[in-house]
Design an enzyme around this catalytic site. Structure first.
Site, short mmCIF file in Angstrom:
data_model
loop_
_atom_site.label_atom_id
_atom_site.label_comp_id
_atom_site.label_asym_id
_atom_site.label_seq_id
_atom_site.Cartn_x
_atom_site.Cartn_y
_atom_site.Cartn_z
N ASN A 135 9.33 4.03 3.56
CA ASN A 135 9.17 3.58 4.94
C ASN A 135 10.46 2.92 5.39
OD1 ASN A 135 6.27 3.27 3.66
ND2 ASN A 135 6.00 3.37 5.85
N HIS A 138 4.98 4.27 12.85
CA HIS A 138 5.07 4.17 11.38
C HIS A 138 6.11 5.20 10.93
CE1 HIS A 138 2.88 3.88 7.33
NE2 HIS A 138 3.50 5.04 7.19
N CYS A 168 4.17 9.30 0.50
CA CYS A 168 2.80 9.74 0.27
C CYS A 168 2.79 10.75 -0.87
CB CYS A 168 2.24 10.35 1.55
SG CYS A 168 0.58 11.00 1.33
N HIS A 215 8.92 6.76 8.35
CA HIS A 215 9.55 6.86 7.04
C HIS A 215 11.02 7.20 7.28
CE1 HIS A 215 6.06 6.57 4.21
NE2 HIS A 215 5.42 6.74 5.36
N ARG A 253 0.84 -1.22 0.00
CA ARG A 253 0.00 0.00 0.00
C ARG A 253 0.87 1.26 0.00
NH1 ARG A 253 -0.40 4.60 2.75
NH2 ARG A 253 0.04 3.46 4.66
N ASP A 254 1.61 1.49 1.09
CA ASP A 254 2.39 2.73 1.20
C ASP A 254 3.46 2.76 0.11
OD1 ASP A 254 3.66 5.04 2.19
OD2 ASP A 254 3.27 4.48 4.26
P1 HMG Z 1 -12.88 14.12 -2.26
O1 HMG Z 1 -11.66 14.54 -2.97
O2 HMG Z 1 -13.31 15.00 -1.12
O3 HMG Z 1 -14.05 14.03 -3.25
O4 HMG Z 1 -12.63 12.63 -1.77
P2 HMG Z 1 -15.51 13.36 -3.15
O5 HMG Z 1 -15.80 12.68 -1.85
O6 HMG Z 1 -16.46 14.41 -3.60
O7 HMG Z 1 -15.34 12.27 -4.30
C1 HMG Z 1 -14.76 12.59 -5.55
C2 HMG Z 1 -14.90 11.39 -6.48
O8 HMG Z 1 -14.23 10.27 -5.92
C3 HMG Z 1 -16.35 10.98 -6.66
O9 HMG Z 1 -16.45 10.42 -7.96
C4 HMG Z 1 -16.52 9.88 -5.66
O10 HMG Z 1 -17.53 8.97 -5.98
C5 HMG Z 1 -15.16 9.22 -5.70
P3 HMG Z 1 -17.18 11.21 -9.14
O11 HMG Z 1 -18.56 11.48 -8.65
O12 HMG Z 1 -16.37 12.47 -9.34
O13 HMG Z 1 -17.09 10.26 -10.30
N1 HMG Z 1 -14.84 8.55 -4.44
C6 HMG Z 1 -14.42 7.29 -4.35
N2 HMG Z 1 -14.20 6.34 -5.28
C7 HMG Z 1 -13.77 5.13 -4.85
N3 HMG Z 1 -13.55 4.85 -3.54
C8 HMG Z 1 -13.76 5.77 -2.58
C9 HMG Z 1 -14.21 7.04 -2.98
N4 HMG Z 1 -14.52 8.17 -2.30
C10 HMG Z 1 -14.89 9.08 -3.20
N5 HMG Z 1 -13.55 5.47 -1.31
C11 HMG Z 1 -11.16 11.15 -0.58
C12 HMG Z 1 -12.13 12.34 -0.51
C13 HMG Z 1 -10.62 10.94 0.80
C14 HMG Z 1 -11.93 9.94 -1.07
C15 HMG Z 1 -10.02 11.46 -1.60
O14 HMG Z 1 -9.48 12.71 -1.32
C16 HMG Z 1 -8.93 10.41 -1.60
O15 HMG Z 1 -9.17 9.28 -1.97
N6 HMG Z 1 -7.69 10.77 -1.23
C17 HMG Z 1 -6.57 9.86 -1.27
C18 HMG Z 1 -5.81 9.92 0.00
C19 HMG Z 1 -4.71 8.87 0.02
O16 HMG Z 1 -4.89 7.73 -0.35
N7 HMG Z 1 -3.50 9.29 0.52
C20 HMG Z 1 -2.40 8.41 0.69
C21 HMG Z 1 -2.57 7.52 1.87
S1 HMG Z 1 -2.32 8.31 3.45
C22 HMG Z 1 -0.62 8.06 3.75
O17 HMG Z 1 0.10 7.64 2.89
C23 HMG Z 1 -0.08 8.29 5.14
C24 HMG Z 1 0.15 6.99 5.93
O18 HMG Z 1 1.04 6.14 5.25
C25 HMG Z 1 0.70 7.29 7.33
C26 HMG Z 1 1.93 8.20 7.32
O19 HMG Z 1 2.90 7.92 6.63
O20 HMG Z 1 1.86 9.22 8.03
C27 HMG Z 1 -1.17 6.23 6.12
MG MG Z 2 3.18 6.23 5.35
#
Ligand code: HMG
Ligand code: MG
Length: 302
Positions: free
Chosen positions: A245, A203, A236, A205, A11-12
């Site tokens: 990581n 967690h 990210c 990095h 995933r990450d």
């Molecule tokens: P949004 O941007 O606010 O928009 O989404 P929305 O809710 O209005 O949805 C926009 C479109 O996405 C719509 O489709 C939804 O249906 C669709 P449209 O009507 O335009 O065709 N949609 C989805 N489709 C599939 N699955 C879903 C979903 N939700 C909405 N679940 C949202 C908000 C959070 C969904 C979006 O901003 C997003 O997916 N962001 C990605 C964030 C991400 O994955 N970041 C990386 C992971 S976090 C990380 O890496 C840190 C970590 O490792 C810890 C650390 O290191 O600190 C965990």
């Molecule tokens: Mg991370």
């Protein structure tokens, strides 16, 4: 002390690669990791496919991996839509994710911290009703790429709000890999007053090369659960400057030699990393991996 390892490479790691791997390759990578005997593998994320195209085949990956009874197969879930997808894919555990920095959270999930926690309320209660365990991530727990240093009090506040929702575990993310051991101690000193140590996962990095020092510092403070990624992939897309990581190989090596008991088998993790390195077409970042390649067998005992 026994240490639990959650492998977050699929995933990450893969969310941050410009090369999008074929579903079949991801499945082979997860299956190779399963062979190593982890307690948990974070397989993918049910997030917006427009935002993270690298993981848009989450359903298919879950459908095709060979699950072992002793391993939990988990995934990120940002909202109710994500939970529906995750339940259909029969995930073993979900992870909701927010942050201690408002600016990062807005860039990552397009919501304030408070809004994201409200979003999680129905997600966490539905998962728990289905007996699916829930992790809550607090990202940018030390440093934010936009806001700079984050106060430990803010992290404690967000962690407590997540626990009030009912999450089983809190994963504290050093998203941009900038923390140093003194900052880890300062945060854990405060956090451990409010959160049981067996609910905390760290967690780290490894952008600036301090991840292993941070792991060992946390371990000395009684933390016994860590996230890592095979070959040190990770980062990210919404946190500029985030590198990989901490590598699972390096984590196993350092903690085992310190006396900790860990489940994943180093050689099998190295084999999974080999597979990933050839699929990505680039060398991976793990000091132990480099040291052991070509070393005589006597030098390989962790
Ligand atoms: P949004 O941007 O606010 O928009 O989404 P929305 O809710 O209005 O949805 C926009 C479109 O996405 C719509 O489709 C939804 O249906 C669709 P449209 O009507 O335009 O065709 N949609 C989805 N489709 C599939 N699955 C879903 C979903 N939700 C909405 N679940 C949202 C908000 C959070 C969904 C979006 O901003 C997003 O997916 N962001 C990605 C964030 C991400 O994955 N970041 C990386 C992971 S976090 C990380 O890496 C840190 C970590 O490792 C810890 C650390 O290191 O600190 C965990
Ligand atoms: Mg991370």
């Amino acid at each position: 002390m026994k240490v639990r390892v959650t492998e977050v490479g699929p995933r990450d790691g893969l969310q941050n690669e410009s090369r999008i791997l074929a579903t079949e390759t991801k499945v082979r990578f997860v299956d190779a990791l399963s062979e190593a005997g982890y307690e948990e593998i974070e397989v993918s994320a049910f997030v917006s496919p427009e935002r993270v195209p690298q993981l848009q085949d989450a359903e298919e990956v879950f459908q095709r991996i060979q699950r072992r009874g002793s391993t939990l197969y988990s995934a990120l879930v940002p909202n109710e839509r994500g939970l529906e997808r995750a339940l259909r894919a029969k995930v073993g555990k979900i992870a909701v994710f927010t942050a201690a920095s408002e600016t990062f959270n807005r860039k990552n999930v397009n919501a304030s911290i408070a809004e994201s926690i409200e979003r999680f309320r129905p997600v966490v209660s539905a998962a728990l009703e289905d007996s699916i365990p829930v992790r809550g991530y607090v990202s940018t727990a030390f440093w934010c790429p936009y806001e700079g240093k984050i106060a430990p009090e803010r992290v404690v506040e967000v962690a407590r709000e997540l626990l009030e929702l009912g999450v089983d575990e809190i994963s504290i993310g050093d998203t941009i890999g900038k923390a140093v051991p003194s900052e880890v101690m300062a945060l854990l000193d405060r956090l451990l007053d409010h959160v049981d140590q067996d609910r905390i996962t760290m967690h780290f990095h490894d952008t600036y090369g301090t991840a292993i020092a941070n792991v060992l510092t946390s371990y000395e403070r009684g933390i016994a659960s860590f996230d890592s990624s095979a070959g040190g992939v990770g980062g990210c897309p919404f946190a500029p400057g985030a590198a990989g990581n901490v590598a699972t190989e390096d984590l196993i090596w350092a903690l085992t030699r310190t006396g900790a008991l860990l489940k994943p088998d180093l050689d099998r993790v190295r084999a999974a990393s080999d597979l990933l390195a050839s699929a990505l077409g680039r060398p991976l970042r793990s000091r132990v991996r480099e040291a052991l390649s070509g070393a005589p067998s006597g030098a390989k005992e962790a």
